[in-house]
Design an enzyme around this catalytic site. Structure first.
Site, short mmCIF file in Angstrom:
data_model
loop_
_atom_site.label_atom_id
_atom_site.label_comp_id
_atom_site.label_asym_id
_atom_site.label_seq_id
_atom_site.Cartn_x
_atom_site.Cartn_y
_atom_site.Cartn_z
N LYS A 1 -6.11 4.69 7.95
CA LYS A 1 -4.96 5.45 7.43
C LYS A 1 -5.27 6.93 7.33
O LYS A 1 -4.46 7.78 7.72
CB LYS A 1 -4.56 4.88 6.06
CG LYS A 1 -3.94 3.50 6.14
CD LYS A 1 -3.66 2.92 4.77
CE LYS A 1 -3.00 1.54 4.90
NZ LYS A 1 -2.73 0.93 3.57
N SER B 1 0.81 -1.22 0.00
CA SER B 1 0.00 0.00 0.00
C SER B 1 0.84 1.27 0.00
O SER B 1 0.30 2.36 -0.17
CB SER B 1 -0.93 0.00 1.22
OG SER B 1 -0.19 0.01 2.42
#
Length: 807
Positions: free
Chosen positions: A700, A657
């Site tokens: 996140k 990611s």
């Protein structure tokens, strides 16, 4: 090459798919009916019905899914319903095999008769012991026994009297001595001494001696007949005893035989008991007598007569329908059964009465439910279960005997035919591991019931979920929830699966949230659970689990963990990762830096070099070099040596990611263009620069938001995320409100060019037909730098005589 569209800044309504309370047509859950169906588990329900109802062998069930989905509740309900319509299975007992006591026989009885037969046998044996003792002490028996002994005595006396008369006729006396019988000379009725006998005329002495020798032969023949007479007496005595015993046994066993006349196996057992009792009537009779010879209550004696007992292994006297057994601790012994031992004179001994049933025996004719992780955790239990299912029989065998670890007396019980369904409950990983590594698993467990973790969120599902909330609230005896509270719970269900378009089916978490919200409503003296109480429950749970998150964010705020949230830097990008701590996860910003220099086309992943990078992370880094070569160096060698690193990372790094952030750091250092530190980047990238979805998007974004909020929101900060992650957004309300106020931003991108433009402020540019970029674009600068490195490498190679052509 055509350029990519510009990044899209998401609106506040895009960041959280709310559940407007106005869409719910009730005031509180008191007005909502219970949910009369299972939400979102149609696939699993169909599989469960198939596995439960199909009668063929091998169609046992494995129920897949995570803990808390309500798998066990659903399985138990369906099994109870199915079991109620099935007949009550037979009782099973173990009885003694009198010919081979180490091999007890299994006895099958109609349900409820096992305990009845056990009690009947115990009562009959107690009666028999007392009756035998009484019968052999009766006057009639004693008279017959005395008659037999008197006959022997009369025969003995008559024979010796005849011999005595014969001897006396020949002047010989027959005398009884302590050592037996002897013959002596006699005259005029008087026994002669040796001296007197020697004075007799020689002819008379010789005649007397001849008579004595002849009489000795007669005496020997007579004495030789005595053992035969005694044997005849013993036979007559035995016949008498047998007759008395047989009559007594028939009197007491006859009623038992009539009671079970329709059960041939029981009849054979009674016959075997009768035969053994007749053979051992002497010992049995002695148990009913005390030391003084009087009758003795047979209770204590009967407890010693284990060989005639009935060991009820499985009793269904009070059951309705087929059994449903859940074995919480599926050890080998608890599953198969065991043979116990007792200590006798310092030695372990056993008999068939010490055979104990396991879960398989108790569930025979019905269903048994086992936790597969616990089953596999106990040695030999899994193998024992498979062996029983393969053979369709249950063999009770002690583990120490099976492993040849004990030399004590043991048994070999007759196997019991097995007809049951086994339901394993476990997670998906164990299911697929068993499918892969156990060749027998697929043949024995042909049905997989896979419980879904979430369900599609639409208007119909929202209404059903509201009914589910009402059902769970009433089942838990909790306060009713208002419409606003229900809407908040539904939003939290979407948040749990990190997908605004899905709803979590994790009933355990739903129940926990309802209970904790009810607790806070009680603290507020409220009769109903409102939205504020649900929010308090959610916040309190985060507060309980967020100490490490606070420590990480504080370290960033104090400058211990270096993360910039404003300014511009070359080759430095804020990446985002997720730390999972059990039930709690949070986002953590990390500084990603890149360097580039002349080299042979290698992009070095520092995390991989020091063995901190996982395989997926390393794969993402390798894709970057492929992207650079494909986009900027198709007609020349890629002549750079680059390094990428997560700064201040001291643990394993896994996942791809951060590959978009790493690529942007590389582009920045190659182009010599600074990157905005007010933006954090998350997303993976493929070899064509397309930004791909990642996990943990909500955590996140919130992680970077929390760090920025600690340092002060400037209105320029935000997160760049994959556009394909938009459906997953269920951000906290404070993040949504900050975006609404313009103090924070969330950008959705689909190509790395869009990310680079946001971070650098430069246009990515468009390539012409020959692959050349517009001179003032970011990609043109990158391509120019790579071309320069290629020329430098070629110059160095030429200066060295071409010896380093491609290394």
């Amino acid at each position: 090459m055509p350029g990519s569209p510009v990044a899209e800044e998401l609106r506040p309504d895009d960041l959280r798919l709310a559940c407007p309370p106005g869409t719910l047509d009730f005031e509180t859950t008191e007005d909502v009916d219970d949910l009369d169906r299972v939400l979102g588990q149609d696939r699993a329900l169909e599989a469960l019905h198939l596995g439960i109802e199909i009668p063929h062998q091998g169609y046992n069930l494995y129920v897949l899914g995570s803990t808390g989905l309500g798998r066990r509740t659903m399985v138990n309900r369906l099994l109870r319903e199915a079991a109620a319509g099935r007949p009550v299975p037979s009782d099973w007992c173990y009885i003694n095999d009198f010919e081979a006591p180490h091999r007890p026989r299994a006895l099958r009885l109609p349900p409820g008769l096992g305990q009845t037969l056990r009690r009947d046998m115990q009562q009959v044996m107690e009666s028999i012991i007392t009756a035998l003792a009484t019968a052999f002490q009766s006057e009639a028996y004693r008279a017959q026994a005395q008659e037999i002994h008197d006959d022997l005595k009369e025969r003995d006396e008559h024979a010796f009297a005849a011999l005595r008369e014969k001897a006396e006729a020949r002047n010989v006396a027959l005398l009884r001595t302590p050592g037996g019988y002897t013959l002596a000379p006699m005259r005029d009725g008087e026994i002669l001494s040796a001296e007197e006998f020697s004075k007799l005329p020689e002819g008379e002495q010789k005649a007397t001696e001849e008579a004595v020798e002849e009489l000795k032969q007669d005496l020997r023949q007579l004495i030789a007949q005595i053992p035969r007479w005694q044997r005849e007496v013993r036979e007559r005595q035995k016949e008498l005893n047998l007759s008395v015993s047989s009559l007594t046994l028939d009197q007491h066993l006859g009623e038992l035989r009539r009671k079970y006349e329709e059960l041939p196996e029981v009849q054979r057992f009674i016959d075997a008991v009768r035969e053994d009792l007749l053979e051992n009537s002497e010992q049995i009779r002695s148990l009913g007598e005390d030391e003084q010879g009087g009758p003795n209550p047979a209770g204590q004696a009967a407890r010693q007569l284990n060989r005639y007992k009935v060991n009820v292994l499985v009793d269904h006297a009070h059951h309705q329908g087929a059994p449903v057994i859940y074995e919480d601790n599926p050890t080998y012994q608890n599953l198969v059964g065991r043979v116990e031992h007792t200590v006798q004179y310092g030695t372990l001994v056993t008999d068939f009465t010490l055979i104990k049933a396991g879960a398989l025996a108790r569930a025979n004719g019905g269903y048994v439910v086992l936790d597969v992780d616990r089953l596999l955790g106990h040695p030999f239990a899994w193998q024992a279960l498979k062996r029983a299912l393969r053979a369709h029989e249950l063999r009770v065998e002690s583990l120490e005997t099976m492993l040849s670890l004990a030399s004590t007396t043991t048994l070999e019980p007759e196997p019991i035919p097995l007809d049951l369904k086994v339901v394993l409950v476990g997670d998906r990983l164990l299911y697929y591991l068993l499918q892969e590594y156990d060749p027998e698993f697929g043949r024995l467990f042909k049905v997989a019931a896979d419980f879904s973790e979430d369900a599609r969120r639409d208007a119909d599902a929202t209404r059903l979920y509201a009914r589910l909330i009402a059902t769970q609230q009433r089942a838990g005896g909790l306060r009713p929830l208002t419409r606003d509270a229900v809407a908040r719970v539904i939003e939290q269900a979407a948040r749990r699966v990190s997908d605004g378009e899905r709803l979590s089916l994790h009933l355990g978490s739903l129940d926990d949230l309802l209970r904790e919200a009810d607790y806070w409503a009680g603290k507020a003296d409220s009769e109903r659970v409102d939205e504020a109480h649900v929010d308090r429950a959610v916040d309190a749970r985060i507060q309980r689990l967020s100490r490490i998150r606070e420590d990480v964010h504080e370290a960033i705020t104090r400058g211990i963990q270096l993360v910039d949230v404003d300014g511009d830097e070359v080759g430095q990008v804020n990446g985002l990762s997720v730390i999972s701590l059990g039930e709690f996860s949070f986002g953590r910003p990390s500084r990603i830096t890149a360097t580039a220099r002349l080299g042979d086309g290698e992009v070095v992943d520092v995390e991989r070099e020091v063995e901190l990078g996982g395989a997926i992370h390393s794969k993402g880094v390798l894709i970057l070099s492929s992207y650079l070569a494909w986009r900027y160096s198709t007609d020349q060698p890629l002549s750079l040596s680059a390094s990428l690193v997560f700064e201040q990372s001291y643990g394993p790094v896994e996942g791809d990611s951060a590959s978009v952030a790493e690529l942007c750091a590389l582009l920045s250092v190659l182009a010599g263009v600074p990157v905005r530190q007010s933006l954090a980047v998350t997303g993976s990238v493929n070899q064509h620069g397309v930004v791909q979805a990642i996990g943990g998007i909500n955590e996140k974004i919130e992680g970077f938001f929390d760090v920025c909020a600690r340092r002060g929101l400037t209105g320029h900060q935000g997160v760049v995320m994959p556009a394909s992650n938009r459906p997953h957004l269920m951000l906290r309300r404070d993040v949504v409100e900050a975006v609404r106020a313009g103090r924070f931003h969330v950008h959705a991108v689909s190509h790395v060019d869009q990310v680079a433009e946001l971070l650098t402020g430069l246009s990515a540019g468009e390539a012409d037909a020959e692959g050349r970029w517009r001179a003032d674009s970011l990609n043109a600068r990158v391509q120019a730098r790579l071309s320069e490195l290629a020329r430098l490498r070629q110059a160095f190679s030429a200066r060295g005589g071409g010896g380093d052509d491609g290394a």
